[in-house]
Write an enzyme that holds these catalytic residues in place. Structure first.
Site, PDB file in Angstrom:
ATOM      1  N   THR A 262       1.041  -1.405   0.062  1.00 58.89           N
ATOM      2  CA  THR A 262       0.057  -0.193   0.329  1.00 58.89           C
ATOM      3  C   THR A 262       1.108   1.516   0.210  1.00 58.89           C
ATOM      4  O   THR A 262       1.875   1.047  -0.003  1.00 58.89           O
ATOM      5  CB  THR A 262      -0.864   0.198   1.285  1.00 58.89           C
ATOM      6  OG1 THR A 262      -0.481   0.415   1.956  1.00 58.89           O
ATOM      7  CG2 THR A 262      -2.059  -0.775   1.404  1.00 58.89           C
ATOM      8  N   ASP A 263       0.041   2.047  -0.352  1.00 62.68           N
ATOM      9  CA  ASP A 263       1.007   3.594   0.051  1.00 62.68           C
ATOM     10  C   ASP A 263       0.977   3.694   1.161  1.00 62.68           C
ATOM     11  O   ASP A 263      -0.671   3.429   1.476  1.00 62.68           O
ATOM     12  CB  ASP A 263       0.074   4.605  -0.759  1.00 62.68           C
ATOM     13  CG  ASP A 263       1.395   6.160  -0.475  1.00 62.68           C
ATOM     14  OD1 ASP A 263       1.858   5.900  -0.711  1.00 62.68           O
ATOM     15  OD2 ASP A 263       1.196   6.832  -2.211  1.00 62.68           O
ATOM     16  N   TRP A 264       1.089   4.520   1.702  1.00 56.92           N
ATOM     17  CA  TRP A 264       1.856   4.373   3.458  1.00 56.92           C
ATOM     18  C   TRP A 264      -0.534   5.246   3.662  1.00 56.92           C
ATOM     19  O   TRP A 264      -0.426   6.302   3.598  1.00 56.92           O
ATOM     20  CB  TRP A 264       1.872   6.027   4.397  1.00 56.92           C
ATOM     21  CG  TRP A 264       3.167   4.748   4.456  1.00 56.92           C
ATOM     22  CD1 TRP A 264       4.277   4.726   5.435  1.00 56.92           C
ATOM     23  CD2 TRP A 264       3.803   4.231   3.775  1.00 56.92           C
ATOM     24  NE1 TRP A 264       5.459   3.811   5.873  1.00 56.92           N
ATOM     25  CE2 TRP A 264       4.960   2.887   4.572  1.00 56.92           C
ATOM     26  CE3 TRP A 264       4.422   3.340   2.556  1.00 56.92           C
ATOM     27  CZ2 TRP A 264       6.656   2.346   4.163  1.00 56.92           C
ATOM     28  CZ3 TRP A 264       4.985   2.204   1.599  1.00 56.92           C
ATOM     29  CH2 TRP A 264       5.987   1.754   2.880  1.00 56.92           C
ATOM     30  N   GLY A 266      -3.211   3.638   2.966  1.00 54.90           N
ATOM     31  CA  GLY A 266      -3.703   3.088   1.498  1.00 54.90           C
ATOM     32  C   GLY A 266      -5.020   2.610   1.343  1.00 54.90           C
ATOM     33  O   GLY A 266      -5.837   1.772   1.084  1.00 54.90           O
TER      34      GLY A 266
END
Length: 736
Positions: A262-264, A266
């Site tokens: 994930t993006d942080w 996300g």
């Protein structure tokens, strides 16, 4: 002391038995898939789940019981970020985490040189390896759709072919260091406003022809080991656990065998994360930049809630087995790869690489003959602009860097032009602050402008170095730009400078296009980028002529923001419309006509077109030749054109190949980039530049049949120095 033979024999036998009993997963001579399955068979359910979420801000767990190490990640993509605290966003303030800042990826794309991409990947991979990172969060290959996107400087321009071709060598060379590239942000993260909630609506043609090809190349040709999901939604489902995006496209269609991260912050749902292709969840319950959370790492969506759902039979245990396989494969490729090199950081070789990339990235946009600026002719040089001295490694969001050295444009210009160089700010922008900005009073801005104009009266030449910076609402993560014009009154400053001194060279530093209402009044314009540690020497060498500029624009510069396709249709198309309860929704009404495709088709000339860039020399294109006058299905032909340096100095030219379909059953752009080569030529030298054109280069995506189609008929090969400067043409046919 003499060792008895019997003791030596027993020692050898004992050692052999130890090797024979070694678990398969620890035997690096065995195939990776065998090691993965062996390790998986020894793990508990709890250990499998623990692999799937963060254990720190930039780390996920291994399996200590089995001697399987954790994974360490670092922000990129143009330098290894300083160490962050275990569980907050503060810097750890280590003394040994200073690095080389490499040019931002927009600058890399502007080189149009695959060799520079390979050098970049090798160098940054060595720095990541030295810092003991297993995953570097980059490169970014999202498409440049609007000049207002605050994160465009991290990406590789508006064209999917250019972005993909430039990303592949970067990925390959990083991973030779045993460090995984993490290609981001998958997909359609083309703005920062509402980035965590906006639902993007677009056609499958636009998705497959414009926004996915660069990602696909990094997977299928680059062999990327990790992919980062985007914050936004597509088809009303978040990208970080989007079934169609991650399962059907990434894994089923492209055959990706790596890890989706994930993006942080996300991730948003445990069941979707379990079922829809996500492997590692990072940074949940934060904004991915500054905010903190009261939740522990075990409380993440793929932590205790996931374990509970598996035990209750709500999701199959096979889902965590699939994730664990991917993660173990990554660990064996990186953290447990004993063949990887040691790496190095802030070395002379890396500074030289940053300089060479920066030299080739700078784009000469306008020149009436004043450039190159002869040091013996111009003694009194005035440098105006905050960016001449500003530390542009600071701010910008997650790409902020802690550099060992930063060589400023002002210092480099002084080194070339001597004691006659004077400096004044011209404007002031304030500190880089995430999501906030300092307010600079009009009185201060007026005072700085008046001082600069007064000093310009007495100068032989003025070098203006302004543009954008990494402040909020400029080139910065989490915020988009508010306007297309330059901020802090810079347009007025340039107008007033050229009014009192006609010799004004504008050498702005940005990661984005911007308006130039003063363009017709200034004799020269240089487009620089965030060039990192060696920004000053690269800029000074281009200005003085020690380096002949050879960069080409990786995106179009529209004259007005309304001339850009994303803005043409109003707020429905950018930034979207906020709907009560459902979050903001955005329609990509420009469809496949992004960048030069839009300007060509709508007959709206750009201020500076895609692929544009001047030189201190000139190049002549000769008559092209084709190896055949038609391509059969599955076949190819070779197109060759002689290019000659007809000027007086050595220089590099980017020869660009575009393909035009003369008749199609579906609307198509007038032309599309399908090849490029950068050649270095001495005065009078000619080189034969060849391109291979295949049937795949002729295809468009038919969203009704969900397949790539090349239709029989006539095509044109257009070869030139930019998307609008076509020098020669050839016609050929395609038959099935």
């Amino acid at each position: 002391m003499k060792i008895k033979p019997i003791l030596v024999f027993m020692a050898v036998v004992s050692s052999s038995l130890a090797i024979a009993q070694q678990p398969i997963y620890l035997d690096r001579t065995r195939p990776v898939e065998d090691r993965v399955e062996d390790a998986l068979s020894r793990m508990t359910l709890e250990e499998k789940v623990r692999l799937c979420h963060a254990q720190a801000k930039f780390s996920s767990a291994g399996v200590p019981r089995l001697g399987i190490p954790e994974i360490w990640m670092s922000d990129g993509p143009h330098g290894v970020r300083a160490e962050i605290n275990w569980n907050d966003w503060g810097y750890s303030k280590w003394k040994n985490d200073s690095i080389t800042a490499f040019p931002a990826l927009t600058a890399l794309a502007a080189t149009w040189n695959r060799d520079m991409s390979a050098l970049y990947g090798k160098s940054i991979g060595e720095e990541a390896r030295y810092r003991e990172k297993d995953v570097l969060l980059g490169p970014g290959v999202n498409i440049y759709r609007t000049p207002l996107n605050g994160r465009n400087f991290e990406y590789m321009g508006e064209d999917p072919y250019l972005a993909g071709e430039m990303a592949v060598p970067y990925v390959k060379e990083i991973q030779k260091n045993g460090v995984a590239a993490c290609v981001k942000h998958f997909a359609l993260n083309n703005q920062e406003i509402w980035r965590g909630s906006v639902d993007v609506v677009l056609s499958d043609r636009a998705l497959y022809e414009i926004y996915l090809p660069a990602f696909r190349k990094t997977v299928q040709e680059g062999g990327a080991w990790t992919i980062m999901g985007a914050y936004n939604r597509i088809w009303n489902q978040h990208c970080c656990h989007n079934n169609r995006l991650l399962n059907r496209i990434l894994r089923d269609e492209w055959g990706f065998d790596g890890v989706v991260i994930t993006d942080w912050g996300g991730a948003h749902d445990t069941k979707e994360a379990a079922l829809n292709g996500l492997d590692i969840e990072m940074g949940s319950f934060t904004n991915g930049l500054t905010s903190e959370s009261e939740f522990t790492f075990d409380d993440y969506y793929l932590g205790k809630p996931y374990l509970k759902m598996i035990r209750n039979g709500e999701v199959p245990e096979a889902t965590v087995d699939a994730k664990a396989r991917n993660i173990l494969r990554l660990i064996f490729r990186t953290a447990m790869n004993t063949d990887k090199p040691f790496g190095s950081v802030a070395s002379p070789e890396h500074y030289a690489a940053a300089k060479e990339i920066g030299d080739e990235a700078i784009v000469l946009l306008k020149n009436n003959g004043i450039l190159p600026l002869n040091p013996s002719k111009y003694r009194k040089v005035l440098v105006v602009g905050e960016n001449a001295i500003r530390l542009l490694n600071e701010g910008g969001g997650s790409s902020e860097l802690k550099v060992k050295d930063m060589f400023s444009p002002l210092d480099a210009i002084r080194a070339v032009y001597g004691d006659g160089v004077k400096y004044t700010e011209g404007y002031r922008s304030g500190r880089p602050r995430y999501g906030k900005e300092d307010k600079i009073s009009g009185r201060i801005l007026d005072s700085l402008r008046i001082q600069a104009v007064d000093m310009a009266r007495d100068a032989d030449v003025v070098i203006y170095i302004g543009g954008l910076n990494k402040n909020a609402f400029q080139d910065c993560e989490s915020t988009d730009r508010r306007e297309y014009n330059l901020p802090w009154g810079q347009d007025r400053i340039i107008e007033e400078l050229v009014a009192v001194n006609p010799n004004v060279i504008v050498a702005n530093i940005t990661g984005n296009a911007y308006a130039m209402p003063w363009l017709n009044k200034v004799p020269a314009v240089i487009q620089s980028w965030y060039l990192g540690t060696m920004i000053g020497p690269s800029m000074a060498d281009v200005i003085s002529g020690k380096v002949n500029p050879s960069g080409k624009l990786p995106f179009s510069f529209p004259k007005r923001i309304e001339d850009n396709g994303a803005h043409y249709y109003g707020e429905r198309s950018y930034p979207g419309i906020e709907n009560t309860g459902d979050g903001p929704r955005q329609e990509y009404l420009d469809d496949i006509f992004v960048g030069y495709r839009w300007h060509d088709t709508k007959k709206i000339p750009a201020m500076f077109p895609f692929g544009y860039g001047l030189s201190y020399t000139a190049f002549k294109y000769g008559k092209p030749s084709l190896s055949a006058d038609e391509i059969a299905a599955g076949g190819s032909l070779t197109l060759t054109v002689p290019v000659t340096n007809i000027g007086s100095v050595e220089g590099k030219e980017v020869v660009q190949l575009y393909i035009s379909d003369e008749k199609s059953s579906l609307p198509r752009p007038l032309k599309e980039l399908k090849g490029f080569r950068k050649v270095n030529l001495k005065p009078g030298q000619t080189e034969e530049v060849s391109f291979t054109v295949t049937a795949d280069d002729l295809k468009f995506f038919d969203d009704k049949t969900h397949e790539w189609v090349a239709e029989p008929g006539a095509f044109k090969a257009l070869i030139g120095s930019s998307s609008t400067d076509i020098r020669v043409k050839s016609r050929f046919k395609y038959r099935q």
